[in-house]
Design a protein around this motif. Structure first.
Motif, PDB file in Angstrom:
ATOM      1  N   THR A  83     -18.651  95.868  74.806  1.00 33.61           N
ATOM      2  CA  THR A  83     -17.430  95.389  75.260  1.00 33.61           C
ATOM      3  C   THR A  83     -16.443  95.238  74.206  1.00 33.61           C
ATOM      4  N   VAL A  84     -15.181  95.383  74.441  1.00 31.44           N
ATOM      5  CA  VAL A  84     -14.148  95.191  73.535  1.00 31.44           C
ATOM      6  C   VAL A  84     -13.392  93.788  73.764  1.00 31.44           C
ATOM      7  N   TYR A  85     -13.226  93.136  72.696  1.00 32.12           N
ATOM      8  CA  TYR A  85     -12.596  91.583  72.784  1.00 32.12           C
ATOM      9  C   TYR A  85     -11.316  91.702  72.206  1.00 32.12           C
ATOM     10  N   TYR A  86     -10.258  91.180  72.598  1.00 22.81           N
ATOM     11  CA  TYR A  86      -8.878  90.797  71.901  1.00 22.81           C
ATOM     12  C   TYR A  86      -8.521  89.498  71.661  1.00 22.81           C
TER      13      TYR A  86
ATOM     14  N   LEU B  37     -12.621  85.173  66.735  1.00 24.79           N
ATOM     15  CA  LEU B  37     -12.778  86.452  66.120  1.00 24.79           C
ATOM     16  C   LEU B  37     -12.087  86.565  64.763  1.00 24.79           C
ATOM     17  N   ASP B  38     -13.054  87.523  64.001  1.00 23.40           N
ATOM     18  CA  ASP B  38     -12.620  87.795  62.696  1.00 23.40           C
ATOM     19  C   ASP B  38     -11.576  89.050  62.479  1.00 23.40           C
ATOM     20  N   ALA B  39     -11.090  89.442  63.492  1.00 22.79           N
ATOM     21  CA  ALA B  39     -10.160  90.670  63.771  1.00 22.79           C
ATOM     22  C   ALA B  39      -9.343  90.680  64.786  1.00 22.79           C
ATOM     23  N   ASP B  40      -8.253  91.408  64.815  1.00 22.15           N
ATOM     24  CA  ASP B  40      -7.664  91.235  66.052  1.00 22.15           C
ATOM     25  C   ASP B  40      -8.163  92.006  67.303  1.00 22.15           C
ATOM     26  N   VAL B  41      -8.740  92.816  66.942  1.00 17.36           N
ATOM     27  CA  VAL B  41      -9.819  93.554  68.164  1.00 17.36           C
ATOM     28  C   VAL B  41     -11.128  93.535  67.566  1.00 17.36           C
ATOM     29  N   VAL B  42     -12.252  93.095  68.363  1.00 21.43           N
ATOM     30  CA  VAL B  42     -13.601  93.289  67.848  1.00 21.43           C
ATOM     31  C   VAL B  42     -14.369  94.019  68.779  1.00 21.43           C
ATOM     32  N   VAL B  43     -15.074  95.102  68.558  1.00 18.53           N
ATOM     33  CA  VAL B  43     -16.020  95.873  69.519  1.00 18.53           C
ATOM     34  C   VAL B  43     -17.522  95.576  69.304  1.00 18.53           C
ATOM     35  N   ILE B  44     -18.249  95.040  70.109  1.00 17.66           N
ATOM     36  CA  ILE B  44     -19.517  95.130  70.262  1.00 17.66           C
ATOM     37  C   ILE B  44     -20.367  95.878  70.841  1.00 17.66           C
ATOM     38  N   LEU B  45     -21.258  96.890  70.227  1.00 11.18           N
ATOM     39  CA  LEU B  45     -21.783  98.058  70.649  1.00 11.18           C
ATOM     40  C   LEU B  45     -23.147  97.703  71.334  1.00 11.18           C
ATOM     41  N   ARG B  46     -23.468  97.973  72.593  1.00  9.22           N
ATOM     42  CA  ARG B  46     -24.806  97.610  73.241  1.00  9.22           C
ATOM     43  C   ARG B  46     -25.472  98.955  73.679  1.00  9.22           C
TER      44      ARG B  46
ATOM     45  N   GLY C 216     -15.465 105.357  76.088  1.00 11.40           N
ATOM     46  CA  GLY C 216     -15.981 105.742  77.579  1.00 11.40           C
ATOM     47  C   GLY C 216     -15.595 104.625  78.538  1.00 11.40           C
ATOM     48  N   ASN C 217     -14.407 104.141  78.501  1.00 15.31           N
ATOM     49  CA  ASN C 217     -13.994 103.125  79.452  1.00 15.31           C
ATOM     50  C   ASN C 217     -14.910 101.805  79.698  1.00 15.31           C
ATOM     51  N   VAL C 218     -15.304 101.181  78.595  1.00 14.61           N
ATOM     52  CA  VAL C 218     -16.071 100.187  78.548  1.00 14.61           C
ATOM     53  C   VAL C 218     -15.408  98.837  78.798  1.00 14.61           C
ATOM     54  N   ALA C 219     -16.154  97.648  78.844  1.00 15.55           N
ATOM     55  CA  ALA C 219     -15.488  96.530  79.324  1.00 15.55           C
ATOM     56  C   ALA C 219     -14.507  95.851  78.445  1.00 15.55           C
ATOM     57  N   VAL C 220     -13.603  95.278  78.768  1.00 18.19           N
ATOM     58  CA  VAL C 220     -12.409  94.492  77.993  1.00 18.19           C
ATOM     59  C   VAL C 220     -12.475  92.961  78.234  1.00 18.19           C
ATOM     60  N   GLU C 221     -12.539  92.059  77.492  1.00 14.67           N
ATOM     61  CA  GLU C 221     -12.711  90.778  77.539  1.00 14.67           C
ATOM     62  C   GLU C 221     -11.682  89.976  76.527  1.00 14.67           C
ATOM     63  N   ASP C 222     -11.173  88.806  76.989  1.00 15.58           N
ATOM     64  CA  ASP C 222     -10.448  87.938  76.488  1.00 15.58           C
ATOM     65  C   ASP C 222     -11.299  87.270  75.637  1.00 15.58           C
TER      66      ASP C 222
ATOM     67  N   HIS D 239      -2.646  92.084  71.839  1.00 16.80           N
ATOM     68  CA  HIS D 239      -3.474  93.257  71.258  1.00 16.80           C
ATOM     69  C   HIS D 239      -4.245  93.660  72.752  1.00 16.80           C
ATOM     70  N   LEU D 240      -3.804  93.300  73.830  1.00 17.92           N
ATOM     71  CA  LEU D 240      -4.480  93.761  75.006  1.00 17.92           C
ATOM     72  C   LEU D 240      -4.277  95.107  75.231  1.00 17.92           C
ATOM     73  N   GLN D 241      -3.420  95.841  75.109  1.00 19.76           N
ATOM     74  CA  GLN D 241      -2.950  97.333  74.988  1.00 19.76           C
ATOM     75  C   GLN D 241      -3.907  97.903  74.079  1.00 19.76           C
ATOM     76  N   VAL D 242      -4.057  97.476  72.965  1.00 16.96           N
ATOM     77  CA  VAL D 242      -5.065  98.213  71.974  1.00 16.96           C
ATOM     78  C   VAL D 242      -6.275  98.138  72.379  1.00 16.96           C
ATOM     79  N   ALA D 243      -6.765  96.998  72.687  1.00 20.69           N
ATOM     80  CA  ALA D 243      -8.228  96.896  73.190  1.00 20.69           C
ATOM     81  C   ALA D 243      -8.441  97.695  74.528  1.00 20.69           C
ATOM     82  N   GLN D 244      -7.586  98.024  75.355  1.00 19.31           N
ATOM     83  CA  GLN D 244      -7.771  98.800  76.556  1.00 19.31           C
ATOM     84  C   GLN D 244      -7.776 100.367  75.725  1.00 19.31           C
ATOM     85  N   ASP D 245      -7.199 100.524  74.821  1.00 16.37           N
ATOM     86  CA  ASP D 245      -6.970 102.117  74.605  1.00 16.37           C
ATOM     87  C   ASP D 245      -8.214 102.399  73.692  1.00 16.37           C
TER      88      ASP D 245
END
Length: 205
Positions: free
Chosen positions: A164-167, A196-205, A184-190, A172-178
């Motif tokens: 999931t990609v968090y913004y 969060l420790d950054a503007d966009v955080v990506v958690i890999l599963r 691979g078109n993973v999920a995007v969450e608010d 920063h929603l547009q950056v998270a969607q990109d």
């Protein structure tokens, strides 16, 4: 002169009218009959002549008005005859603007997408436990033009279940969607309320 006494015979003689062959009974005079006929027929004849003259004058007046109306009525422009040697104006083709025609011929371009700010901070956390996964993913994002990407580890084993990609906020929603599209078109969450420790955080599963 001898005077005598008048008797009844004298009175009868005075009242009697002689009807001998040398006398004819009185009749109406012909001129009286003619006068009576003139007096009776003349008014009737005059009245008939007056009616006849009045009807003729009414018919003639109506005919004159109809004829004058036909003469004075102007012909419409479509019905006016063309004069000899005069050509009918041809329909002029509508002038076409070359620029507008060219614009109509070209397909309309899709609206321009706003430019993505790839200088914001992006944090990639490895929550799968696979060695070097976060570093490889961070390098992939750097190859896509992101300038400030850092890898790390994620210790929460429960959430999220999938990558999931968090913004941090709506900016920063547009950056998270990109980024989600590149992964691979993973999920995007608010993640506004996650600290969060950054503007966009990506958690890999």
């Amino acid at each position: 002169m001898n005077a005598y006494i008048e008797d009844e015979f004298d009175r009868l003689a005075q009242e009697r009218e002689s009807l001998g062959s040398h006398r004819q009974p009185r009749r109406f005079s012909p001129w009286l009959l003619a006068l009576a006929a003139v007096l009776v027929l003349a008014p009737l004849l005059g009245w008939g002549i007056g009616l006849w003259a009045a009807s003729d004058s009414t018919i003639a007046e109506k005919s004159t008005q109809d004829s004058s109306a036909e003469v004075q009525q102007p012909a419409s422009p479509d019905q006016q005859p063309s004069q000899p040697g005069q050509q009918e104006p041809a329909d002029e083709p509508a002038s076409e603007d070359p620029e507008s025609a060219e614009q109509d011929a070209q397909p309309s371009a899709p609206p321009a997408q706003p430019e993505i700010d790839k200088t914001i901070g992006v944090l990639v956390l490895n929550g799968r436990g696979e060695a070097g996964l976060a570093a490889r993913t961070a390098q992939e994002l750097a190859d896509q033009g992101y300038e400030n990407v850092n890898p790390g580890d994620y210790s929460n084993a429960r959430l999220p279940i999938d990558t999931t990609v968090y913004y941090r906020d709506a900016a920063h929603l547009q950056v998270a969607q990109d980024i989600a599209k590149n992964l691979g078109n993973v999920a995007v969450e608010d993640g506004t309320d996650l600290g969060l420790d950054a503007d966009v955080v990506v958690i890999l599963r």
